[in-house]
Design a protein around this motif. Structure first.
Motif, mmCIF file in Angstrom:
data_model
loop_
_atom_site.group_PDB
_atom_site.id
_atom_site.type_symbol
_atom_site.label_atom_id
_atom_site.label_comp_id
_atom_site.label_asym_id
_atom_site.label_seq_id
_atom_site.Cartn_x
_atom_site.Cartn_y
_atom_site.Cartn_z
ATOM 1 N N SER A 1 44.427 47.709 39.452
ATOM 2 C CA SER A 1 45.524 47.021 38.773
ATOM 3 C C SER A 1 45.710 45.602 39.304
ATOM 4 O O SER A 1 45.911 44.658 38.527
ATOM 5 C CB SER A 1 46.823 47.817 38.953
ATOM 6 O OG SER A 1 46.684 49.106 38.408
ATOM 7 N N LEU A 2 45.633 45.449 40.624
ATOM 8 C CA LEU A 2 45.727 44.102 41.199
ATOM 9 C C LEU A 2 44.600 43.219 40.697
ATOM 10 O O LEU A 2 44.826 42.066 40.308
ATOM 11 C CB LEU A 2 45.689 44.150 42.729
ATOM 12 C CG LEU A 2 46.931 44.603 43.467
ATOM 13 C CD1 LEU A 2 46.685 44.558 44.966
ATOM 14 C CD2 LEU A 2 48.137 43.779 43.100
ATOM 15 N N ASP A 3 43.388 43.738 40.700
ATOM 16 C CA ASP A 3 42.240 42.963 40.200
ATOM 17 C C ASP A 3 42.467 42.546 38.754
ATOM 18 O O ASP A 3 42.235 41.396 38.386
ATOM 19 C CB ASP A 3 40.946 43.765 40.315
ATOM 20 C CG ASP A 3 40.475 43.945 41.750
ATOM 21 O OD1 ASP A 3 40.992 43.243 42.647
ATOM 22 O OD2 ASP A 3 39.596 44.795 41.972
ATOM 23 N N TYR A 4 42.911 43.473 37.934
ATOM 24 C CA TYR A 4 43.168 43.170 36.525
ATOM 25 C C TYR A 4 44.258 42.100 36.400
ATOM 26 O O TYR A 4 44.127 41.149 35.627
ATOM 27 C CB TYR A 4 43.558 44.451 35.790
ATOM 28 C CG TYR A 4 43.820 44.255 34.322
ATOM 29 C CD1 TYR A 4 42.768 44.088 33.418
ATOM 30 C CD2 TYR A 4 45.117 44.242 33.817
ATOM 31 C CE1 TYR A 4 42.999 43.914 32.065
ATOM 32 C CE2 TYR A 4 45.353 44.069 32.461
ATOM 33 C CZ TYR A 4 44.297 43.900 31.592
ATOM 34 O OH TYR A 4 44.534 43.718 30.253
ATOM 35 N N GLY A 5 45.325 42.255 37.165
ATOM 36 C CA GLY A 5 46.436 41.304 37.092
ATOM 37 C C GLY A 5 46.070 39.907 37.546
ATOM 38 O O GLY A 5 46.417 38.919 36.897
ATOM 39 N N PHE A 6 45.376 39.813 38.665
ATOM 40 C CA PHE A 6 45.029 38.493 39.194
ATOM 41 C C PHE A 6 43.833 37.874 38.476
ATOM 42 O O PHE A 6 43.867 36.708 38.105
ATOM 43 C CB PHE A 6 44.749 38.576 40.702
ATOM 44 C CG PHE A 6 45.977 38.821 41.541
ATOM 45 C CD1 PHE A 6 47.159 38.157 41.312
ATOM 46 C CD2 PHE A 6 45.938 39.731 42.596
ATOM 47 C CE1 PHE A 6 48.283 38.371 42.094
ATOM 48 C CE2 PHE A 6 47.046 39.955 43.396
ATOM 49 C CZ PHE A 6 48.232 39.278 43.133
ATOM 50 N N GLU A 7 42.772 38.650 38.283
ATOM 51 C CA GLU A 7 41.525 38.091 37.746
ATOM 52 C C GLU A 7 41.513 37.990 36.225
ATOM 53 O O GLU A 7 41.064 36.991 35.681
ATOM 54 C CB GLU A 7 40.336 38.914 38.238
ATOM 55 C CG GLU A 7 40.166 38.852 39.749
ATOM 56 C CD GLU A 7 39.143 39.825 40.283
ATOM 57 O OE1 GLU A 7 38.338 40.366 39.489
ATOM 58 O OE2 GLU A 7 39.150 40.064 41.500
ATOM 59 N N THR A 8 41.984 39.011 35.533
ATOM 60 C CA THR A 8 41.939 39.007 34.067
ATOM 61 C C THR A 8 43.154 38.307 33.470
ATOM 62 O O THR A 8 43.015 37.499 32.546
ATOM 63 C CB THR A 8 41.844 40.449 33.526
ATOM 64 O OG1 THR A 8 40.675 41.063 34.079
ATOM 65 C CG2 THR A 8 41.764 40.466 32.007
ATOM 66 N N LEU A 9 44.343 38.614 33.986
ATOM 67 C CA LEU A 9 45.564 38.061 33.415
ATOM 68 C C LEU A 9 45.993 36.749 34.055
ATOM 69 O O LEU A 9 46.809 36.035 33.483
ATOM 70 C CB LEU A 9 46.706 39.083 33.532
ATOM 71 C CG LEU A 9 46.476 40.425 32.839
ATOM 72 C CD1 LEU A 9 47.597 41.390 33.188
ATOM 73 C CD2 LEU A 9 46.368 40.237 31.330
ATOM 74 N N GLY A 10 45.506 36.468 35.257
ATOM 75 C CA GLY A 10 45.892 35.236 35.941
ATOM 76 C C GLY A 10 47.314 35.227 36.465
ATOM 77 O O GLY A 10 47.918 34.159 36.627
#
Length: 159
Positions: free
Chosen positions: A104-113
């Motif tokens: 979830s952190l990866d998705y939030g930081f990397e995908t969603l910015g």
């Protein structure tokens, strides 16, 4: 529909057909000790968030079986995004919460910015606080939230 696969889990948005199994988990006495029971229409609210923000909590599936939820949730009271998890007690102690939270952190930081992601827990929920520390969040403060007067707040910024 955004679906993530981790090493052992499938994360996908919850569907109306998941409601019975999902609510059974969320109303389990051991789960309710740590997270409030969901308000009616929770799966529908998650669907709206997916449309508006491109994120909401996913259903967490292990071997095709729903074992809880986890992911990102925008919290208007704080104006920030929370990483969260709530799993059936049968799934506790297996590292699933950490696996979901990291994805979830990866998705939030990397995908969603997203710039900042936080997590909150009751002060005596040491298991969740251990997950927070394992995923790199840092304790910052105590807050009040939805009827709880004393909640611990951990967070991490993208930088």
């Amino acid at each position: 529909m955004t679906i993530l696969m981790t090493e052992r889990l499938a994360l996908r948005p919850l569907l109306p057909d998941d409601a019975e199994a999902y609510l059974a988990i969320r109303h389990h006495p051991e789960v309710v000790k740590w997270v409030p029971k969901p308000l009616p229409g929770v799966i529908e609210r998650f669907a709206v968030s997916w449309e508006e923000r491109r994120y909401a909590p996913w259903g967490v599936f292990e071997g095709g079986r729903l074992i809880g939820h986890g992911g990102l949730n925008y919290v208007p009271e704080f104006g920030e995004t929370e990483v969260l998890w709530a799993l059936h007690p049968d799934a506790w102690g297996k590292g699933y919460a950490t696996e979901v939270a990291r994805a979830s952190l990866d998705y939030g930081f990397e995908t969603l910015g997203l710039g900042l992601i936080f997590a909150i827990a009751l002060p005596d929920n040491v298991a969740s606080q251990a997950v927070m520390k394992r995923i790199g969040l840092t304790y910052r403060k105590r807050v009040a939230y939805r009827g709880f007067k004393d909640i611990v707040w951990y967070d991490k910024s993208r930088d």
